[in-house]
Each structure stands twice: as C-alpha cells, then as structure tokens.
Design a protein around this motif. Structure first.
Motif, PDB file in Angstrom:
ATOM      1  N   ALA A 113      68.391  -6.639  85.507  1.00  0.00           N
ATOM      2  CA  ALA A 113      68.288  -5.207  85.792  1.00  0.00           C
ATOM      3  C   ALA A 113      67.192  -4.895  86.800  1.00  0.00           C
ATOM      4  CB  ALA A 113      68.038  -4.433  84.492  1.00  0.00           C
ATOM      5  N   LEU A 114      66.822  -5.879  87.647  1.00  0.00           N
ATOM      6  CA  LEU A 114      65.796  -5.638  88.668  1.00  0.00           C
ATOM      7  C   LEU A 114      66.283  -4.704  89.767  1.00  0.00           C
ATOM      8  CD1 LEU A 114      64.377  -9.261  89.082  1.00  0.00           C
ATOM      9  CD2 LEU A 114      63.364  -7.359  87.794  1.00  0.00           C
ATOM     10  N   SER A 137      72.482  -7.504  76.945  1.00  0.00           N
ATOM     11  CA  SER A 137      72.497  -7.511  75.480  1.00  0.00           C
ATOM     12  C   SER A 137      73.711  -6.769  74.942  1.00  0.00           C
ATOM     13  CB  SER A 137      71.223  -6.865  74.925  1.00  0.00           C
ATOM     14  OG  SER A 137      70.080  -7.580  75.297  1.00  0.00           O
ATOM     15  N   ASP A 175      70.845  -5.060  80.469  1.00  0.00           N
ATOM     16  CA  ASP A 175      70.119  -6.334  80.521  1.00  0.00           C
ATOM     17  C   ASP A 175      70.938  -7.497  79.972  1.00  0.00           C
ATOM     18  OD1 ASP A 175      70.113  -5.784  77.813  1.00  0.00           O
ATOM     19  OD2 ASP A 175      67.959  -6.141  77.537  1.00  0.00           O
ATOM     20  N   ALA A 232      67.034 -14.682  85.464  1.00  0.00           N
ATOM     21  CA  ALA A 232      65.991 -13.669  85.582  1.00  0.00           C
ATOM     22  C   ALA A 232      66.525 -12.378  84.971  1.00  0.00           C
ATOM     23  CB  ALA A 232      65.607 -13.447  87.041  1.00  0.00           C
ATOM     24  N   ASN A 233      65.662 -11.377  84.870  1.00  0.00           N
ATOM     25  CA  ASN A 233      66.073 -10.058  84.401  1.00  0.00           C
ATOM     26  C   ASN A 233      67.194  -9.528  85.307  1.00  0.00           C
ATOM     27  OD1 ASN A 233      66.296  -7.329  83.795  1.00  0.00           O
ATOM     28  ND2 ASN A 233      64.080  -6.984  83.647  1.00  0.00           N
ATOM     29  N   LYS A 287      71.828 -11.380  72.353  1.00  0.00           N
ATOM     30  CA  LYS A 287      71.042 -11.246  73.578  1.00  0.00           C
ATOM     31  C   LYS A 287      71.135 -12.516  74.405  1.00  0.00           C
ATOM     32  CE  LYS A 287      67.632  -7.975  71.745  1.00  0.00           C
ATOM     33  NZ  LYS A 287      66.194  -7.646  71.635  1.00  0.00           N
ATOM     34  N   TRP A 321      62.700  -1.004  81.430  1.00  0.00           N
ATOM     35  CA  TRP A 321      61.448  -1.714  81.693  1.00  0.00           C
ATOM     36  C   TRP A 321      60.505  -0.820  82.489  1.00  0.00           C
ATOM     37  CZ3 TRP A 321      60.037  -2.682  86.753  1.00  0.00           C
ATOM     38  CH2 TRP A 321      61.048  -2.792  87.718  1.00  0.00           C
ATOM     39  N   SER A 352      67.122   2.763  80.805  1.00  0.00           N
ATOM     40  CA  SER A 352      68.222   2.008  80.205  1.00  0.00           C
ATOM     41  C   SER A 352      69.426   2.915  80.005  1.00  0.00           C
ATOM     42  CB  SER A 352      67.791   1.420  78.862  1.00  0.00           C
ATOM     43  OG  SER A 352      68.835   0.671  78.285  1.00  0.00           O
ATOM     44  N   HIS A 398      69.861 -15.573  76.298  1.00  0.00           N
ATOM     45  CA  HIS A 398      68.620 -16.367  76.191  1.00  0.00           C
ATOM     46  C   HIS A 398      68.793 -17.595  77.078  1.00  0.00           C
ATOM     47  CE1 HIS A 398      64.857 -17.284  73.960  1.00  0.00           C
ATOM     48  NE2 HIS A 398      65.139 -18.504  74.394  1.00  0.00           N
TER      49      HIS A 398
END
Length: 661
Positions: free
Chosen positions: A635-636, A408, A406, A632-633, A625, A367, A381, A627
């Motif tokens: 990978a913050l 996935s 993330d 939240a994401n 993925k 991101w 990534s 959903h």
C-alpha cells in the motif's frame, strides 16, 4: 405430469451460466427437478430438503478459459418421501440431461442421520402438537386456553437413541405463548413442556410436562418502545464517482483483489478463487472459503434444554434462510447486491433477492509516520465488504468477509436476535441459566462457527507450520533477561494438525508455498491469526461432543477431498456423529499438497439483562494476513489521504483532491 424438456448436451450458457463456479440458476434448479421426474424419482409426497451445486473438479476450473461453454453443470439433490420417511440422493447433470448417480440413504441404520428440515415441517409440527389433547391439557393447567397465536418452536432433537425415535424423522417442540398477533413469543416461555414429534407418522410420541412455573406475561415488545430518539444527526456516506470495484457476472475486482462470489442453500456465501495482484500477476491465495457449519450447544442440564445443540447449516440450511438485504438497514453506502436462487421444499426455484451485499468502507489509518520538521505521511485504509444475514428461529447471524488494501482478509461473524429463553420463579439462582428479566432465564450456550479454507498460496501445493513465542531463561543464551524468540514446527500429518489456540504463546499458523520464495529466500506464506475463544464445553462422549467433534479444537488441517465439505458430515440431523473427527483418522500427509484449514471460533454466551429483549451484536472471527507473501508493504502507492474526501462544510476535513492538511 411434468416432462423433461432439457435436451441432452445443453450448453451451460443456455442456463445463464458462463463459468463453472457460477451460482445455481433458477433454470438449472427447474431442469434438475424435471430430469428427476422423468426418471420416476418424484411422487406426490416427494420433497427436496437439500439442493446444492456439485462442486466442479478443480483441474477443470483452473483450466477454464473465458468464453468456453463445454463444461458440466450438475446438481446434488436430496429427496425425502414424507409419507414413508425414505431418503435418496441423486446427482443430476443438467447439461447432460441425466441422473448420473443415485443412492438410498440408510437413515434407519446406525449412525442414522436425516436431511435438513423442510420449511413446511415447521408448520406441520405446530399443527401436530396443538392437536394433541395432552398438550392442550398442559396449557389449560397453566391457565392458557386461547392458543390461537401460541408459537410452537420446532427444534432439532439431537441424537439420543430412544425406543420409538431412533431412525425416525423426529422433531422436538418447546412452546412460547404469543398472546396476540405481533406479540413477542420469546418473552413468554412455557417452561417444562416438551413435545416429541414423529413427522412421518404425524403424531406426538411423548409429551414431557415438568413443573408449574408461571408463564411470564410481561410485555417485551422490542419493536415499539416509544418515541425514537432525535439526538443522532445525519451521517452521509457517499461515493460521487461510484465504487472502486467492478463486477463481471460473479467475478469481482477491487484494487489488487479478485474473487468469485458464490452462494448455496446450506453454506450461504462462498468465495472462490481469491487472488491478490502483485505487479502484473494475479497470485492465488484461497481457492474456496466459506463457513459451512456452526453448532449452538446449550449448557443447561434441565429437561427442556439438555438435548439442544443446533447445527444451523446441516439441520436448518443457513443459506436457504438468508435475508433479502435492504439499503439503509443492512448495508450503507454505494451498494452492489447479488441475488441468489435456492430450491423450495418442492424442488422449484426460490429466489432470494439481494442475498449478498457488497460495498466499500473507510477503515481509518492504514499507515502513518512523522519525521521531525516534516509533514506527516498518512494513508487511509479502506476495505471491501461482502456479507449476508440468515435468520434461524430466534437468532440472526451475519457473515462478513473483509478485504484490505494491505493484502489482509478478515472474517467476522455477527450474532444477534433474541436469547432463547426459559422461565423460572423470579430471583431464582441458577448456575446454568441466569435470570435476565423478572421470571425469564437465559441458558448458557455457545455459538461455534467452522470456517473451511481451501488454501492455494501461490498454487495448490502448500504446507502448514505452527508458530509459538518462546521465552529464554536468563543465562548464557539470555544474559540480560530480555531475549525471547519464536519457533515454527511443521504440521506434517493430519494427526499432528489438530491444534488449539494459545494466546500466551501468540500461536499462529502459516500456509506456505511449496515452490515460490520471497525476496529474503523464505517460502511465500499467509498467516492465520485466531481470535481465540473457548472450545466446545460439552464433555467427550456426550451427544454434542460426538456430533460436533469439529468444535473440540480451534484448528484442523486435512488433505483436500472434494467429498469432505461439511465438518459435521453431510447429514448431522439426528446423526450419531460424523465429519472431521473421522476424516483425520486417515492421517494423510500434509507436506507440499492441497490442504484445507478448518478453523473454529465463536462466542460463549452467558446471557445478561442488556441482551434482553433483543441482543446487541456479538462479534467473533479471525484474520488471514500475508507473511512474506509480498516483498514489501503493497500500500505504498496510495495517495496521501486516499479515503479522505472533503468534509462537506469547508472545515478541517480532507481536501477535495484527497490530500491531508
């Protein structure tokens, strides 16, 4: 005579096993054979075409505690008497030292079926064909009298009930002329020559010899094409502090992911108990994932090929044909390998060193965002890769599972190798087999894989929904013409869950938890995103259409049944048709229960000159993925430029502390 030395009540640890989902060990395979010998099930002509682990009961697996050594380990063994053609199947408890079940397989009765081919049967078929005077005369008529190096390709015959074949162990053989040791036989197809072989009787039951197409003899040696190019500069992949994953037996942990690595002779690579860590909790996503079958149907109605529709797992055993992978060739970087052990034709252990490769890869930007007047925020990534390759005749298949930061998961199948060629007069137009080199044709065909995804999204009680995009006509609900929405429909029963991809509708499928909700009150879920390709092109009612019913649709959903493991049935070889098309007739309920997704995908291949004499990789696959699985994401918390490293030359690459400049 071999005697059974396995004591009753043997602990799994004595076989080198510490978890119910561990791969079969050499000691277990040997013990299973010895137990069958003791029970009088093995004679001089007995062979072992299929030896698989018995999948342990889910409840026993989920309740297993580390260090416990009191679980059963059993092996499913198919035995073939090569002298009579009789087939039996035994379940053998190696921890109990006993044959716990036995059944004779009625291969001579409808719907028939045969076990996978033995490795020794390929050589046996070639010997039978080459000794046949009719075949020798057919080769001589084509001007070929030195057949010492000629390759007789043994191929599964499909299901075409003919007198003298039905219910017998048959194989069909095409011929490819190898001029000398090391020659590429696939470049010299002997068009129109098909030998039909009864392996039990040891005879050619029929020889088809149609046409007088010259055998192409151009040199197509893809291994030595002259001096290698020197323009590519070295590309180094290093992890000076080692990989980020840990391995404990078959348990792998990498960042937030954990999973167990499995392998068997039919499916090849199997991934078990896939979970994603959320805070201090390992949340289950998939209980078991594999690609247990694939079919390769040909679309050429010509006599040498209309019957071809290989089932590479059920007829040839994908895992048994796995490659031993090599560093620098199959895998790059900081590599961890998993060895596998399968059974050979005699039921003895056959090790496959380095059967599975595992490593990390940088995967570009995960991101990024830039606010005016502020430094860009960028996170790179990375993915964990688990893979294996199997060679089945002329084709090579790679199966790659990717896990991302993330949450996935991606599955990618790689098809390469050599096009299965035929011969024709040069410049001949053929709508079913384009010319790919002078006098060499490549028949149109498909590679249709089927993934089995035994889902467990936040536990085994799940439901499935289908989502489609919906355009809204201009009017009161869409006054400006810009509005569109989406709708989800539950797939409540197996009859409703036979579905096809639709790229125009952006169709995706969701597996939802029965009990857990996310921060916005929705059931937690994982989304299956297909990379849609053509379905099975063979017509309904055709041999391939009946036998590869799973390939007629992109998605099937079934209620979990441990006996339903292979989508074309346990023994698709010479079978009239079995598997998922029959299972869904039970029309079981799919709401808040243990569900299995069967997803078919793969390329339809119209060969081109650039595929010759060896084919660049053709890619296909799908994504899973999260959903609403997470709030939240996830990978913050990655460091700025987390996969950056430094350039090695002090230039404009990432800095040594991993930060972007």
């Amino acid at each position: 005579m071999t005697t059974d030395t396995t004591p009753r009540g043997t602990r799994p640890s004595s076989f080198g096993v510490t978890h119910p989902l561990d791969m079969l060990t050499a000691e277990e395979i040997s013990a299973a054979r010895e137990i069958l010998v003791r029970h009088g099930k093995v004679g001089p002509a007995t062979r072992f075409p299929r030896v698989l682990p018995v999948e342990p009961d889910k409840r026993a697996v989920l309740s297993h505690t580390p260090g416990a050594d009191d679980f059963d380990r059993s092996v499913l063994v198919t035995l073939l008497d090569t002298a009579t053609g009789r087939v039996g199947e035994a379940e053998v408890s190696v921890t109990g030292g006993a044959v716990t079940s036995w059944r004779d397989l009625p291969t001579g009765e409808h719907p028939y079926g045969q076990p996978p081919y033995l490795l020794e049967e390929y050589g046996r078929a070639a010997e039978i064909v080459k000794a046949d005077p009719r075949w020798q005369a057919a080769m001589a008529r084509r001007g070929i009298t030195d057949t010492a190096h000629t390759f007789v390709a043994p191929l599964a015959p499909g299901y075409f009930p003919r007198e003298g074949e039905t219910g017998r162990r048959m194989i069909r053989s095409l011929t490819f002329h190898r001029r000398h040791e090391g020659d590429n036989p696939w470049a010299h197809p002997v068009e129109g020559l098909v030998a039909h072989v009864d392996l039990t009787a040891g005879e050619v039951t029929r020889l088809d010899d149609e046409g007088d197409v010259p055998v192409p003899l151009d040199d197509w040696n893809y291994k030595h094409t002259g001096p290698a190019r020197t323009t590519l500069k070295p590309l180094e992949i290093t992890q000076p502090e080692g990989p980020s994953f840990t391995v404990d037996g078959t348990l792998v942990r990498w960042e937030d992911w954990s999973l167990r690595v499995g392998f068997n002779a039919q499916e090849g690579l199997v991934l078990n108990e896939i979970a994603f860590r959320d805070g201090d909790e390992d949340r289950p996503v998939i209980y078991r994932a594999s690609v247990p079958e694939m079919v390769v149907p040909y679309g050429d109605p010509a006599a040498p090929r209309y019957w071809i529709s290989y089932f590479d797992a059920g007829e040839y055993a994908l895992g048994k044909n796995a490659n031993s992978l090599k560093l620098g060739c199959d895998c790059l970087g900081e590599i961890t390998y998993f060895d596998a052990v399968v059974a050979d034709d005699n039921g003895d252990p056959m090790p496959i060193p380095h059967a599975v490769c595992m490593h990390e890869e940088d995967y570009g930007i995960l991101w990024k965002h830039t606010e005016p007047g502020e430094a860009s925020q960028v996170r790179r990534s990375r993915r964990l890769v688990l893979s294996y390759f199997a060679t089945i005749g002329n084709y090579d298949y790679g199966f790659f599972w990717y896990f991302y930061l993330d949450g996935s998961i991606q599955m990618e199948a790689k098809a390469t190798g050599i096009v299965f060629a035929g011969a024709a007069e040069p410049w001949t137009e053929n709508p079913h087999a384009p010319e790919i080199a002078p006098g060499i044709i490549g028949p149109v065909h498909q590679h249709i894989f089927c993934a089995r995804l035994d889902m467990s999204v936040d536990g085994p009680e799940n439901s499935v929904e289908e989502e489609n995009l919906v355009g809204i006509p201009t009017g009161p609900r869409n006054p400006y013409g810009n509005a569109f929405t989406y709708e989800r429909v539950p797939l409540s029963r197996e009859s409703e869950a036979v579905r096809d991809a639709d790229s125009e509708a952006g169709r995706r499928w969701y597996v939802t938890s029965a009990h857990r909700r996310n921060a916005v009150g929705r059931p937690t879920a994982y989304q299956l995103t297909p990379m849609a390709g053509p379905r099975l092109m063979a017509q309904p009612g055709s041999s391939a259409g009946d036998r590869a019913a799973f390939a007629r649709h992109h998605l099937w959903v079934t209620a979990h049944d441990p006996a339903e493991r292979f989508p074309a049935g346990d023994f698709p070889n010479q079978h009239a048709g079995d598997g998922i098309g029959r299972w869904v007739q039970a029309d079981r309920a799919l709401t808040d229960t243990d569900v299995v997704l069967w997803h078919t995908f793969g390329p339809t291949h119209i060969p081109r000159p650039e595929d010759w004499p060896v084919m660049p990789v053709d890619y296909s696959g799908f994504w899973l993925k999260p959903h609403g699985f997470l709030d939240a994401n996830p990978a913050l918390d990655l460091p700025d430029g987390s996969a950056g490293g430094h350039s090695g030359h002090g230039g404009t690459g990432g800095s040594a502390d991993g930060r972007c400049h």
